[in-house]
Design a protein around this motif. Structure first.
Motif, short mmCIF file in Angstrom:
data_model
loop_
_atom_site.label_atom_id
_atom_site.label_comp_id
_atom_site.label_asym_id
_atom_site.label_seq_id
_atom_site.Cartn_x
_atom_site.Cartn_y
_atom_site.Cartn_z
N UNK A 6 16.95 8.88 -9.39
CA UNK A 6 15.58 8.58 -9.77
C UNK A 6 15.07 7.27 -9.20
N UNK A 7 15.97 6.42 -8.69
CA UNK A 7 15.56 5.14 -8.16
C UNK A 7 15.15 5.22 -6.69
N UNK A 8 15.36 6.36 -6.07
CA UNK A 8 15.02 6.48 -4.66
C UNK A 8 13.50 6.53 -4.47
N UNK A 9 13.06 6.06 -3.31
CA UNK A 9 11.65 6.07 -2.99
C UNK A 9 10.90 4.85 -3.50
N UNK A 10 11.60 3.93 -4.18
CA UNK A 10 10.94 2.74 -4.71
C UNK A 10 10.68 1.73 -3.61
N UNK A 11 11.65 1.57 -2.72
CA UNK A 11 11.52 0.59 -1.65
C UNK A 11 10.76 1.21 -0.48
N UNK A 12 9.65 0.61 -0.09
CA UNK A 12 8.87 1.13 1.02
C UNK A 12 9.57 0.87 2.34
N UNK A 131 15.96 -3.66 -3.41
CA UNK A 131 15.61 -3.66 -4.83
C UNK A 131 16.86 -3.47 -5.69
N UNK A 132 16.90 -4.18 -6.81
CA UNK A 132 18.03 -4.05 -7.74
C UNK A 132 17.60 -3.19 -8.92
N UNK A 231 26.18 -16.32 -1.18
CA UNK A 231 25.16 -16.15 -0.16
C UNK A 231 24.24 -14.99 -0.52
N UNK A 232 23.45 -15.20 -1.57
CA UNK A 232 22.45 -14.21 -1.98
C UNK A 232 21.16 -14.94 -2.31
N UNK A 233 20.05 -14.34 -1.95
CA UNK A 233 18.74 -14.87 -2.31
C UNK A 233 18.02 -13.80 -3.13
N UNK A 234 17.84 -14.09 -4.41
CA UNK A 234 17.19 -13.17 -5.32
C UNK A 234 15.71 -13.53 -5.42
N UNK A 235 14.83 -12.56 -5.17
CA UNK A 235 13.40 -12.82 -5.17
C UNK A 235 12.71 -11.86 -6.14
N UNK A 236 11.60 -12.29 -6.74
CA UNK A 236 10.87 -11.39 -7.66
C UNK A 236 10.12 -10.31 -6.88
N UNK A 237 9.92 -9.20 -7.55
CA UNK A 237 9.18 -8.09 -6.98
C UNK A 237 7.99 -7.80 -7.88
#
Length: 239
Positions: A6-12, A131-132, A231-237
């Motif tokens: 169900x999470x597929x298709x979220x990231x353009x 996306x997480x 080495x991760x950069x977490x950003x808001x969506x």
């Protein structure tokens, strides 16, 4: 049993896209250029796993590392090595293994993202955001990892105690591990998620992940709490 992702298709994305399903394997593939023969390649890798399980039943069921045998397929030996580093059974690395070994079969694709049950092999010519998805957490689909093109190829793998059917002894909504080796990322995600049952466990679990050879970074989410290391950069969506 087929389980809808169900999470597929979220990231353009403007990449080409295909879905490949073979029994329990359900791959979402985004790519540039042309890609051929991946259905047969997936079937071949699944045959490797089936033959290993017939030869060595513990390969399927063990929750701890098991020793290598003579004349094993390279993917099988690779899974066992990743399991040793994370302290889990070899099948904890199976999704990452399939994604990475398929990805390595297609060097002609400048851009190739293979998602296998929440575990990613990523090769990209441009910066992207991953996306997480963290189930019912308030942070689910609200944060992403920013991935630089020059850092790929990468394995970005997720384990959860609340999402999906994979075995987990913890209650984390999502543990994401980043490594240049997708098998290590997959095994380490399982091991780290096993350690989180409450928000107070996040720091210790991230410290554990930081000690696994090959892990570049980690993110842990449980409820409304989040922690990250390396080495991760977490950003808001934006919703």
């Amino acid at each position: 049993m087929y389980e809808e992702r169900s999470y597929r298709g979220i990231v353009g994305s403007d990449l080409k896209r295909m879905t490949v399903i073979d029994e329990e394997s359900d791959l979402d593939i985004q790519y540039s250029g042309e890609i051929k023969g991946i259905e047969q390649e997936l079937s071949g890798l699944r045959d490797v796993l089936k033959k290993q399980i017939m030869r060595e039943p513990d390969f399927l069921t063990s929750l701890a590392p098991i020793p290598s045998l003579e004349d094993e397929h390279p993917m099988v030996s690779h899974m066992k090595r990743a399991a040793v580093k994370a302290g889990v059974g070899p099948m904890a690395a199976v999704a990452g293994a399939v994604a990475e070994y398929l990805g390595n079969m297609h060097p002609e694709c400048e851009d190739l993202i293979i998602e296998n049950g929440g575990d990613l092999y990523v090769r990209s010519s441009r910066d992207i955001k991953v996306l997480i998805y963290a189930g019912n957490s308030s942070l689910s689909n609200r944060i992403a990892l920013e991935v630089k093109a020059e850092d790929t190829p990468l394995g970005i793998c997720t384990s959860s105690g609340t999402v999906g059917h994979s075995l987990s002894f913890g209650k984390a909504d999502a543990v994401v591990i980043v490594s240049r080796d997708a098998l290590i990322a997959d095994a380490a995600a399982t091991a780290t998620a096993n350690m989180i049952s409450a928000k107070e466990d996040i720091q210790g679990a991230l410290e554990f992940a930081s000690r696994i050879e090959g892990v570049l970074g980690a993110v842990a989410v449980i409820g409304s709490s989040i922690g990250f290391w390396g080495k991760v950069k977490v950003v808001p969506v934006r919703p």
